[in-house]
Design an enzyme around this catalytic site. Structure first.
Site, PDB file in Angstrom:
ATOM      1  N   ASN A 164       0.807  -1.236   0.000  1.00 25.64           N
ATOM      2  CA  ASN A 164       0.000   0.000   0.000  1.00 25.64           C
ATOM      3  C   ASN A 164       0.836   1.281   0.000  1.00 25.64           C
ATOM      4  O   ASN A 164       0.524   2.241  -0.689  1.00 25.64           O
ATOM      5  CB  ASN A 164      -1.020  -0.003   1.141  1.00 25.64           C
ATOM      6  CG  ASN A 164      -0.381  -0.160   2.499  1.00 25.64           C
ATOM      7  OD1 ASN A 164       0.756  -0.623   2.629  1.00 25.64           O
ATOM      8  ND2 ASN A 164      -1.109   0.217   3.521  1.00 25.64           N
ATOM      9  N   GLU A 176       4.120  -4.542  12.452  1.00 25.94           N
ATOM     10  CA  GLU A 176       3.068  -3.535  12.213  1.00 25.94           C
ATOM     11  C   GLU A 176       2.009  -4.226  11.372  1.00 25.94           C
ATOM     12  O   GLU A 176       2.233  -4.505  10.195  1.00 25.94           O
ATOM     13  CB  GLU A 176       3.646  -2.334  11.458  1.00 25.94           C
ATOM     14  CG  GLU A 176       4.635  -1.518  12.250  1.00 25.94           C
ATOM     15  CD  GLU A 176       3.998  -0.729  13.386  1.00 25.94           C
ATOM     16  OE1 GLU A 176       2.752  -0.744  13.518  1.00 25.94           O
ATOM     17  OE2 GLU A 176       4.754  -0.118  14.152  1.00 25.94           O
ATOM     18  N   CYS A 202      -3.394   0.962   6.597  1.00 22.31           N
ATOM     19  CA  CYS A 202      -3.607   0.118   7.780  1.00 22.31           C
ATOM     20  C   CYS A 202      -4.462   0.840   8.810  1.00 22.31           C
ATOM     21  O   CYS A 202      -5.328   0.238   9.427  1.00 22.31           O
ATOM     22  CB  CYS A 202      -2.275  -0.308   8.378  1.00 22.31           C
ATOM     23  SG  CYS A 202      -1.176   1.071   8.665  1.00 22.31           S
ATOM     24  N   GLU A 260       6.915   1.955  15.447  1.00 23.21           N
ATOM     25  CA  GLU A 260       7.841   2.598  14.524  1.00 23.21           C
ATOM     26  C   GLU A 260       7.761   4.107  14.765  1.00 23.21           C
ATOM     27  O   GLU A 260       6.803   4.604  15.344  1.00 23.21           O
ATOM     28  CB  GLU A 260       7.478   2.253  13.075  1.00 23.21           C
ATOM     29  CG  GLU A 260       7.628   0.762  12.821  1.00 23.21           C
ATOM     30  CD  GLU A 260       7.567   0.360  11.361  1.00 23.21           C
ATOM     31  OE1 GLU A 260       6.532   0.598  10.729  1.00 23.21           O
ATOM     32  OE2 GLU A 260       8.570  -0.193  10.868  1.00 23.21           O
TER      33      GLU A 260
HETATM   34  P1  NAD Z   1       0.922  -9.567   3.574  1.00 25.80           P
HETATM   35  O1  NAD Z   1       1.049  -9.966   5.001  1.00 25.80           O
HETATM   36  O2  NAD Z   1       0.263 -10.474   2.633  1.00 25.80           O
HETATM   37  O3  NAD Z   1       2.368  -9.295   2.945  1.00 25.80           O
HETATM   38  C1  NAD Z   1       3.260  -8.359   3.511  1.00 25.80           C
HETATM   39  C2  NAD Z   1       4.675  -8.745   3.122  1.00 25.80           C
HETATM   40  O4  NAD Z   1       5.018  -9.985   3.736  1.00 25.80           O
HETATM   41  C3  NAD Z   1       4.896  -8.941   1.625  1.00 25.80           C
HETATM   42  O5  NAD Z   1       6.170  -8.428   1.286  1.00 25.80           O
HETATM   43  C4  NAD Z   1       4.873 -10.458   1.487  1.00 25.80           C
HETATM   44  O6  NAD Z   1       5.582 -10.941   0.368  1.00 25.80           O
HETATM   45  C5  NAD Z   1       5.558 -10.871   2.767  1.00 25.80           C
HETATM   46  N1  NAD Z   1       5.283 -12.236   3.212  1.00 25.80           N
HETATM   47  C6  NAD Z   1       4.271 -13.057   2.864  1.00 25.80           C
HETATM   48  N2  NAD Z   1       4.359 -14.240   3.514  1.00 25.80           N
HETATM   49  C7  NAD Z   1       5.453 -14.166   4.300  1.00 25.80           C
HETATM   50  C8  NAD Z   1       6.052 -15.053   5.245  1.00 25.80           C
HETATM   51  N3  NAD Z   1       5.543 -16.260   5.512  1.00 25.80           N
HETATM   52  N4  NAD Z   1       7.150 -14.625   5.898  1.00 25.80           N
HETATM   53  C9  NAD Z   1       7.650 -13.397   5.690  1.00 25.80           C
HETATM   54  N5  NAD Z   1       7.134 -12.520   4.808  1.00 25.80           N
HETATM   55  C10 NAD Z   1       6.042 -12.894   4.121  1.00 25.80           C
HETATM   56  O7  NAD Z   1       0.222  -8.140   3.603  1.00 25.80           O
HETATM   57  P2  NAD Z   1      -0.210  -7.231   2.352  1.00 25.80           P
HETATM   58  O8  NAD Z   1      -1.452  -7.808   1.761  1.00 25.80           O
HETATM   59  O9  NAD Z   1       0.959  -6.949   1.486  1.00 25.80           O
HETATM   60  O10 NAD Z   1      -0.559  -5.855   3.094  1.00 25.80           O
HETATM   61  C11 NAD Z   1      -1.809  -5.564   3.623  1.00 25.80           C
HETATM   62  C12 NAD Z   1      -1.805  -5.718   5.121  1.00 25.80           C
HETATM   63  O11 NAD Z   1      -0.758  -4.936   5.690  1.00 25.80           O
HETATM   64  C13 NAD Z   1      -3.072  -5.194   5.752  1.00 25.80           C
HETATM   65  O12 NAD Z   1      -3.510  -6.083   6.753  1.00 25.80           O
HETATM   66  C14 NAD Z   1      -2.646  -3.883   6.377  1.00 25.80           C
HETATM   67  O13 NAD Z   1      -3.435  -3.450   7.445  1.00 25.80           O
HETATM   68  C15 NAD Z   1      -1.256  -4.192   6.779  1.00 25.80           C
HETATM   69  N6  NAD Z   1      -0.481  -2.951   6.962  1.00 25.80           N
HETATM   70  C16 NAD Z   1      -0.108  -2.580   8.229  1.00 25.80           C
HETATM   71  C17 NAD Z   1       0.562  -1.386   8.442  1.00 25.80           C
HETATM   72  C18 NAD Z   1       0.983  -0.936   9.809  1.00 25.80           C
HETATM   73  O14 NAD Z   1       1.874  -0.092   9.917  1.00 25.80           O
HETATM   74  N7  NAD Z   1       0.403  -1.445  10.883  1.00 25.80           N
HETATM   75  C19 NAD Z   1       0.856  -0.574   7.344  1.00 25.80           C
HETATM   76  C20 NAD Z   1       0.452  -0.972   6.080  1.00 25.80           C
HETATM   77  C21 NAD Z   1      -0.218  -2.179   5.903  1.00 25.80           C
END
Ligand code: NAD
Length: 474
Positions: free
Chosen positions: A148, A244, A278, A455
């Site tokens: 995002n 996060e 998020c 963070e």
């Molecule tokens: P995701 O968890 O699918 O993927 C995030 C990252 O993790 C990607 O780079 C992905 O390739 C990697 N990943 C996937 N499986 C993994 C594993 N087993 N081990 C390590 N890394 C792995 O999330 P997304 O769909 O890319 O993002 C959306 C989510 O992120 C939403 O839930 C959103 O709320 C959250 N988000 C949180 C924050 C925050 O600061 N709290 C900020 C932005 C997004």
């Protein structure tokens, strides 16, 4: 722009690396593949961590150099704002002006951490001894980001990690690898080899990073589900972890709120970045007496906002970033409508660009209750349920009932009254008459399932350090 100008490369040990395998990168505004990114092999990942471990030995030593180089990174990236922004819009979907804003935020974070003073902390200074607490870097960091805000969120990690003396291996989401790889290419000319390594690949690469023996700290932003896997992967080696994760932020409107005065801010608190934030507003709780006025005020904005390809001048909301997320948002709204909710605006996909892009009409839902997925879960897209309440205490209990605890906001003509309610929310950030207001100095993190650690600010930097006590006898 439909084709990336030259093949993107990973940065490992300060040099360019392609890979034998590649992953497709889709422009969400057209639904078509426009570029490839390298699919990092396990051997290349080993090389990235090895170079980060080697670079750590020198990088950790000289704080003044680190500060200077963080400023140099800000300058180099700012000089390439337009190139980075075009790539970010093409792979992520957000409007070009917002993509450029994302690059500017990176420079702001780098500058903040370059300037940050970390005070000496002395716990004892008497005739028997002198004890000082120092903060030492941890080592190579595995930094993993979602799609995002690929750059903003990368630099929430990189700026404090580097300033504290750590080195980094950074992996963007497979949906948005190119802007991060370009940043790695630009920083090759600024940073010593191995200080920042950028690798791209699928989710499996993330799992390999979190299990890598040379990674001493994992800084992860993404979903709750993946966050759990990351925590489990870190456990055997007791790697340090910051998570996060997701959110389901509520905005609670109080009975004295001025609906026309708050509607704009509330709308953008929910729909900024097409709801893919998020800590966006993901549900609104409003007194029954104000419900209809608020729904109409939000619906007018949802109907009027310009949706389209982020590369087109004047577009305010781009497409949803990827097909699975588009299907998820569509599915949650369809489910809510099937359960009896009403769409005061939207409620359906939008056919633009010949129907291939992941466009969804900005949606305001009424009649969706607590206990239904669109209210209880994280939609992470352009759909917002508005839920009426009768008793404020009951609304606060309902907001606090779920597993998420990222942010929340309270809206009122009386900020002190709102602050009392805000303090009762079980969240990392409770805003009053605003939402999504973030700053480099302000810690950001979630309660409950929304995260572990924070963070930003000095606290974010402390997460990339370990304490050491230096105790001299006298
Ligand atoms: P995701 O968890 O699918 O993927 C995030 C990252 O993790 C990607 O780079 C992905 O390739 C990697 N990943 C996937 N499986 C993994 C594993 N087993 N081990 C390590 N890394 C792995 O999330 P997304 O769909 O890319 O993002 C959306 C989510 O992120 C939403 O839930 C959103 O709320 C959250 N988000 C949180 C924050 C925050 O600061 N709290 C900020 C932005 C997004």
């Amino acid at each position: 722009m439909t084709q990336a100008s030259s093949p993107a490369t990973m940065t490992i040990g300060g040099t360019a690396h392609s890979a034998t395998a590649t992953i497709d990168v889709v422009n969400p505004a057209t639904g078509t593949v426009f570029a490839q990114a390298p699919d990092c092999s396990p051997a290349q990942l080993d090389a990235a961590f090895a170079s980060a471990a080697t670079a750590f030995g020198t990088w950790r030593r000289d704080e003044d150099t680190r500060r200077d180089l963080l400023r140099a990174c800000a300058k180099a990236l700012t000089a390439r704002t337009d190139d980075i922004a075009v790539l970010l819009t093409t792979e992520q979907g957000k409007p070009l002006a917002e993509a450029a804003g994302e690059v500017r935020s990176v420079a702001a974070w780098l500058t903040y951490y370059a300037d940050l003073e970390i005070p000496r902390e002395i716990t004892r200074d008497d005739k028997r001894g002198f004890a000082e607490v120092v903060r030492r870097p941890i080592g190579p960091v595995a930094a993993i980001t979602p799609w995002n805000f690929p750059l903003t969120l990368a630099f929430w990690k990189l700026a404090p990690a580097l300033r504290a003396g750590n080195t980094v291996v950074l992996k963007p989401s497979p949906y948005t690898p190119l802007s991060t790889l370009l940043v790695g290419e630009i920083l090759r000319d600024v940073l010593p080899p191995g200080v920042v390594n950028t690798v791209s690949g699928g989710d499996r690469l993330g799992a390999l990073m979190t299990a890598h023996p040379l990674a001493r700290k994992i800084s992860f932003t993404g979903s709750v589900e993946t966050g759990r896997r990351v925590a489990a992967a870190a456990a055997p080696d007791l790697k340090r972890v910051t998570l996060e994760l997701g959110g389901n932020d509520a905005a609670i409107v109080l009975d004295d709120a001025d609906v026309p005065a708050i509607a704009d801010k509330l709308f953008w608190g929910a729909f900024a970045n097409n709801g893919q934030v998020c800590s966006a507003v993901k549900r609104v709780y409003v007194p029954r007496a104000l419900h209809d006025d608020l729904v109409e005020a939000l619906a007018v904005r949802a109907r009027g906002v310009r949706v389209g390809d982020g590369a087109t001048e004047g577009v305010r909301l781009g497409p949803v970033n990827n097909r699975p997320q588009f299907d998820r948002v569509s599915g949650l709204v369809a489910d809510a409508l099937a359960r009896g909710a009403t769409a005061a605006a939207g409620g359906h996909p939008l056919e633009l660009s010949g129907g291939q892009g992941y466009f969804y009409a900005p949606t305001i839902l009424t009649g969706a209750e607590d206990g239904t997925p669109i209210v209880d879960e994280e939609q992470f897209g352009p759909a917002l349920p508005v839920v009426p309440y009768t008793e404020l205490d009951d609304a606060v209990d309902r907001v606090n009932a779920g597993h998420f605890g990222l942010g929340g906001s309270v809206w009122s003509a009386d900020p002190d009254r709102a602050a009392d309610v805000a303090a009762r929310l079980d969240v990392g950030t409770a805003w009053i008459n605003t939402h999504l207001a973030l700053a480099p100095a302000q810690p950001f993190g979630g309660a409950k399932w929304s995260g572990l650690g924070v963070e930003n600010g000095p606290w974010g930097l402390y997460g990339f350090t370990e304490l050491q006590v230096i105790h001299r006898a006298r």
